[in-house]
Design a protein around this motif. Structure first.
Motif, PDB file in Angstrom:
ATOM      1  N   PHE A   1       0.851  -1.200   0.000  1.00 57.03           N
ATOM      2  CA  PHE A   1       0.000   0.000   0.000  1.00 57.03           C
ATOM      3  C   PHE A   1       0.882   1.243   0.000  1.00 57.03           C
ATOM      4  O   PHE A   1       1.637   1.488   0.935  1.00 57.03           O
ATOM      5  CB  PHE A   1      -0.983  -0.060   1.177  1.00 57.03           C
ATOM      6  CG  PHE A   1      -2.039  -1.096   0.918  1.00 57.03           C
ATOM      7  CD1 PHE A   1      -3.261  -0.739   0.369  1.00 57.03           C
ATOM      8  CD2 PHE A   1      -1.778  -2.449   1.129  1.00 57.03           C
ATOM      9  CE1 PHE A   1      -4.221  -1.698   0.069  1.00 57.03           C
ATOM     10  CE2 PHE A   1      -2.726  -3.415   0.828  1.00 57.03           C
ATOM     11  CZ  PHE A   1      -3.953  -3.042   0.303  1.00 57.03           C
ATOM     12  N   ILE A   2       0.783   1.991  -1.102  1.00 55.98           N
ATOM     13  CA  ILE A   2       1.687   3.111  -1.373  1.00 55.98           C
ATOM     14  C   ILE A   2       0.863   4.393  -1.401  1.00 55.98           C
ATOM     15  O   ILE A   2      -0.230   4.422  -1.991  1.00 55.98           O
ATOM     16  CB  ILE A   2       2.375   2.924  -2.760  1.00 55.98           C
ATOM     17  CG1 ILE A   2       2.925   1.488  -2.923  1.00 55.98           C
ATOM     18  CG2 ILE A   2       3.439   3.970  -2.994  1.00 55.98           C
ATOM     19  CD1 ILE A   2       3.953   1.057  -1.929  1.00 55.98           C
ATOM     20  N   LEU A   3       1.377   5.434  -0.802  1.00 51.53           N
ATOM     21  CA  LEU A   3       0.629   6.709  -0.747  1.00 51.53           C
ATOM     22  C   LEU A   3       0.687   7.420  -2.095  1.00 51.53           C
ATOM     23  O   LEU A   3       1.700   8.019  -2.457  1.00 51.53           O
ATOM     24  CB  LEU A   3       1.217   7.592   0.357  1.00 51.53           C
ATOM     25  CG  LEU A   3       0.867   7.122   1.765  1.00 51.53           C
ATOM     26  CD1 LEU A   3       1.758   7.802   2.798  1.00 51.53           C
ATOM     27  CD2 LEU A   3      -0.602   7.351   2.077  1.00 51.53           C
TER      28      LEU A   3
ATOM     29  N   VAL B   1       1.196  -8.907   4.459  1.00 52.82           N
ATOM     30  CA  VAL B   1       0.547 -10.086   3.871  1.00 52.82           C
ATOM     31  C   VAL B   1      -0.945  -9.924   4.135  1.00 52.82           C
ATOM     32  O   VAL B   1      -1.348  -9.671   5.263  1.00 52.82           O
ATOM     33  CB  VAL B   1       1.060 -11.377   4.545  1.00 52.82           C
ATOM     34  CG1 VAL B   1       0.281 -12.574   4.067  1.00 52.82           C
ATOM     35  CG2 VAL B   1       2.548 -11.571   4.267  1.00 52.82           C
ATOM     36  N   LEU B   2      -1.761 -10.011   3.075  1.00 50.05           N
ATOM     37  CA  LEU B   2      -3.202  -9.729   3.273  1.00 50.05           C
ATOM     38  C   LEU B   2      -3.946 -10.973   3.742  1.00 50.05           C
ATOM     39  O   LEU B   2      -3.565 -12.079   3.422  1.00 50.05           O
ATOM     40  CB  LEU B   2      -3.810  -9.228   1.950  1.00 50.05           C
ATOM     41  CG  LEU B   2      -3.194  -7.932   1.419  1.00 50.05           C
ATOM     42  CD1 LEU B   2      -3.863  -7.550   0.088  1.00 50.05           C
ATOM     43  CD2 LEU B   2      -3.356  -6.793   2.412  1.00 50.05           C
TER      44      LEU B   2
ATOM     45  N   MET C   1      -3.721  -1.400   7.143  1.00 47.45           N
ATOM     46  CA  MET C   1      -2.616  -1.921   6.320  1.00 47.45           C
ATOM     47  C   MET C   1      -1.256  -1.543   6.924  1.00 47.45           C
ATOM     48  O   MET C   1      -0.321  -2.331   6.897  1.00 47.45           O
ATOM     49  CB  MET C   1      -2.716  -1.382   4.888  1.00 47.45           C
ATOM     50  CG  MET C   1      -3.922  -1.901   4.137  1.00 47.45           C
ATOM     51  SD  MET C   1      -3.997  -3.713   4.193  1.00 47.45           S
ATOM     52  CE  MET C   1      -5.662  -3.997   3.622  1.00 47.45           C
ATOM     53  N   LYS C   2      -1.212  -0.322   7.461  1.00 49.38           N
ATOM     54  CA  LYS C   2       0.034   0.131   8.104  1.00 49.38           C
ATOM     55  C   LYS C   2       0.338  -0.767   9.304  1.00 49.38           C
ATOM     56  O   LYS C   2       1.471  -1.204   9.507  1.00 49.38           O
ATOM     57  CB  LYS C   2      -0.170   1.588   8.550  1.00 49.38           C
ATOM     58  CG  LYS C   2       1.071   2.245   9.057  1.00 49.38           C
ATOM     59  CD  LYS C   2       1.002   3.755   8.954  1.00 49.38           C
ATOM     60  CE  LYS C   2       0.117   4.384   9.976  1.00 49.38           C
ATOM     61  NZ  LYS C   2       0.168   5.847   9.933  1.00 49.38           N
ATOM     62  N   ASP C   3      -0.704  -1.067  10.068  1.00 51.10           N
ATOM     63  CA  ASP C   3      -0.531  -1.873  11.269  1.00 51.10           C
ATOM     64  C   ASP C   3      -0.139  -3.313  10.932  1.00 51.10           C
ATOM     65  O   ASP C   3       0.651  -3.937  11.636  1.00 51.10           O
ATOM     66  CB  ASP C   3      -1.843  -1.838  12.066  1.00 51.10           C
ATOM     67  CG  ASP C   3      -1.606  -2.265  13.486  1.00 51.10           C
ATOM     68  OD1 ASP C   3      -0.657  -1.719  14.095  1.00 51.10           O
ATOM     69  OD2 ASP C   3      -2.320  -3.167  13.973  1.00 51.10           O
ATOM     70  N   LYS C   4      -0.692  -3.830   9.819  1.00 54.15           N
ATOM     71  CA  LYS C   4      -0.383  -5.216   9.401  1.00 54.15           C
ATOM     72  C   LYS C   4       1.062  -5.362   8.938  1.00 54.15           C
ATOM     73  O   LYS C   4       1.615  -6.456   8.932  1.00 54.15           O
ATOM     74  CB  LYS C   4      -1.270  -5.596   8.208  1.00 54.15           C
ATOM     75  CG  LYS C   4      -2.608  -6.217   8.575  1.00 54.15           C
ATOM     76  CD  LYS C   4      -3.356  -6.531   7.277  1.00 54.15           C
ATOM     77  CE  LYS C   4      -4.686  -7.163   7.531  1.00 54.15           C
ATOM     78  NZ  LYS C   4      -4.794  -8.488   6.967  1.00 54.15           N
ATOM     79  N   ALA C   5       1.651  -4.262   8.453  1.00 50.27           N
ATOM     80  CA  ALA C   5       2.997  -4.345   7.869  1.00 50.27           C
ATOM     81  C   ALA C   5       4.054  -4.416   8.971  1.00 50.27           C
ATOM     82  O   ALA C   5       4.053  -3.566   9.860  1.00 50.27           O
ATOM     83  CB  ALA C   5       3.259  -3.129   6.986  1.00 50.27           C
ATOM     84  N   PRO C   6       4.934  -5.412   8.912  1.00 48.03           N
ATOM     85  CA  PRO C   6       6.003  -5.482   9.910  1.00 48.03           C
ATOM     86  C   PRO C   6       6.814  -4.185  10.002  1.00 48.03           C
ATOM     87  O   PRO C   6       7.290  -3.846  11.071  1.00 48.03           O
ATOM     88  CB  PRO C   6       6.874  -6.639   9.404  1.00 48.03           C
ATOM     89  CG  PRO C   6       5.931  -7.494   8.632  1.00 48.03           C
ATOM     90  CD  PRO C   6       4.934  -6.574   8.001  1.00 48.03           C
ATOM     91  N   LEU C   7       6.940  -3.453   8.897  1.00 44.48           N
ATOM     92  CA  LEU C   7       7.704  -2.196   8.950  1.00 44.48           C
ATOM     93  C   LEU C   7       6.865  -1.012   9.443  1.00 44.48           C
ATOM     94  O   LEU C   7       7.361   0.103   9.551  1.00 44.48           O
ATOM     95  CB  LEU C   7       8.339  -1.882   7.587  1.00 44.48           C
ATOM     96  CG  LEU C   7       9.425  -2.865   7.140  1.00 44.48           C
ATOM     97  CD1 LEU C   7      10.024  -2.446   5.795  1.00 44.48           C
ATOM     98  CD2 LEU C   7      10.549  -2.985   8.171  1.00 44.48           C
ATOM     99  N   LYS C   8       5.575  -1.246   9.704  1.00 45.85           N
ATOM    100  CA  LYS C   8       4.677  -0.268  10.351  1.00 45.85           C
ATOM    101  C   LYS C   8       4.599   1.086   9.642  1.00 45.85           C
ATOM    102  O   LYS C   8       4.552   2.140  10.272  1.00 45.85           O
ATOM    103  CB  LYS C   8       5.079  -0.052  11.826  1.00 45.85           C
ATOM    104  CG  LYS C   8       4.999  -1.298  12.683  1.00 45.85           C
ATOM    105  CD  LYS C   8       3.573  -1.787  12.826  1.00 45.85           C
ATOM    106  CE  LYS C   8       3.509  -3.143  13.511  1.00 45.85           C
ATOM    107  NZ  LYS C   8       2.322  -3.925  13.141  1.00 45.85           N
ATOM    108  N   ARG C   9       4.621   1.025   8.313  1.00 49.71           N
ATOM    109  CA  ARG C   9       4.356   2.259   7.558  1.00 49.71           C
ATOM    110  C   ARG C   9       3.793   1.899   6.195  1.00 49.71           C
ATOM    111  O   ARG C   9       3.923   0.751   5.747  1.00 49.71           O
ATOM    112  CB  ARG C   9       5.618   3.122   7.417  1.00 49.71           C
ATOM    113  CG  ARG C   9       6.722   2.547   6.514  1.00 49.71           C
ATOM    114  CD  ARG C   9       7.799   3.598   6.273  1.00 49.71           C
ATOM    115  NE  ARG C   9       8.923   3.086   5.498  1.00 49.71           N
ATOM    116  CZ  ARG C   9       9.016   3.122   4.151  1.00 49.71           C
ATOM    117  NH1 ARG C   9       8.029   3.600   3.419  1.00 49.71           N
ATOM    118  NH2 ARG C   9      10.091   2.647   3.546  1.00 49.71           N
TER     119      ARG C   9
END
Ligand code: NAP
Length: 246
Positions: A186-188, A245-246, A203-211
């Motif tokens: 997910f890209i801004l 990962v969705l 989506m930000k929260d799901k991402a291990p890199l948190k952004r």
């Protein structure tokens, strides 16, 4: 410089990921064709690249039209004498759940994201095979790999792009043409601005890199895959997702 004197077409380069990719390619020494359906976005991006001291021309293209794509490739070769790289980045969404999705929504997304990539890939491949080499890069998505709520049409196209990428890698390798896909998370960009904020936060929260990603995160991946540093990479799908990962 990673792309010195390379000639690259980037579709959907009027804004978002395509615009960032065109600017990164120019910084790495490439001459770029800013190909987009929107005249105003093309003009602005070309002006900004020229202000950076870069070399760019604009091409108004509708990737769903083979005639329009043929003209874009022809004009590129007439202007610069060759085509080294094409980034098949133009893409759209028209979201709805399966039972609510209209035929028009389904067809529109298939036409741009799947047939558009096919049209551009085919026209570019003819030139690249003839000249003995080149790089084709296709825009997939994390949504194509894992599926996503409300995106039947979009997920189908982005999974289809992976199938085309792997097929073209097999067909064109012996001609010196490498073909790879990038699957962004997910890209801004203006595309994701349409999504509800709570979905983007999730989506930000799901991402291990948190952004969420930036267009430059994806531009960097395209630059690597376009460059000679990736000379032994073909048929690959590079996920640039912050680990989501969705
Ligand atoms: P974007 O900001 O909406 O930009 C897409 C560009 O493509 C727009 O300038 C658009 O022009 C143009 N375009 C649309 N239809 C076209 C057509 N028929 N012919 C030529 N150009 C056309 O999108 P983005 O977020 O940068 O996404 C770029 C690519 O990455 C897409 O393929 C997208 O599916 C993929 N991707 C994005 C994300 C993300 O989170 N942003 C994630 C995964 C994959 P108009 O709007 O003026 O029509």
């Amino acid at each position: 410089m990673k792309l010195l004197d390379k000639v690259a077409i980037i579709t959907g380069a009027g804004r978002g990921i395509g615009e960032a990719t065109a600017k990164k390619f120019v910084q790495e020494g490439a001459k770029v064709v800013i190909a987009d359906i929107s005249q105003a976005d093309v003009d602005r991006t070309v002006e900004e690249i020229k202000a950076m001291g870069g070399e760019a021309i604009g091409a108004i293209v509708d990737v769903t039209s083979l005639e329009s794509v043929n003209k874009m490739v022809k004009e590129t070769v007439e202007k610069y004498g060759k085509l080294d790289i094409i980034v098949n980045n133009a893409g759209i969404t028209a979201d709805n759940t399966l039972v609510k999705m209209s035929e028009a929504e389904f067809d529109r997304v298939i036409n741009v994201n799947l047939k558009g990539v096919y049209n551009c890939g085919q026209e570019a491949a003819k030139v690249m095979a003839e000249q003995g080499g080149g790089v084709i890069l296709n825009a997939s998505s994390v949504v194509g790999v894992y599926g996503n709520f409300g995106q039947t049409n979009y997920a189908a196209t982005k999974w289809g792009v992976i199938g085309m990428t792997k097929t073209w890698a097999k067909e064109l390798g012996k001609k010196g043409v490498r073909v790879n896909a990038v699957a962004p998370g997910f890209i801004l960009t203006p595309m994701t601005e349409k999504m509800p904020e709570k979905v983007l936060d999730m989506m930000k929260d799901k991402a291990p890199l948190k952004r969420l990603g930036t267009p430059e995160d994806i531009a960097n991946a395209y630059t690597f895959l376009a460059s000679d540093e990736a000379s032994f990479i073909t048929g690959a799908v590079l996920e640039v997702t912050g680990g989501v990962v969705l």
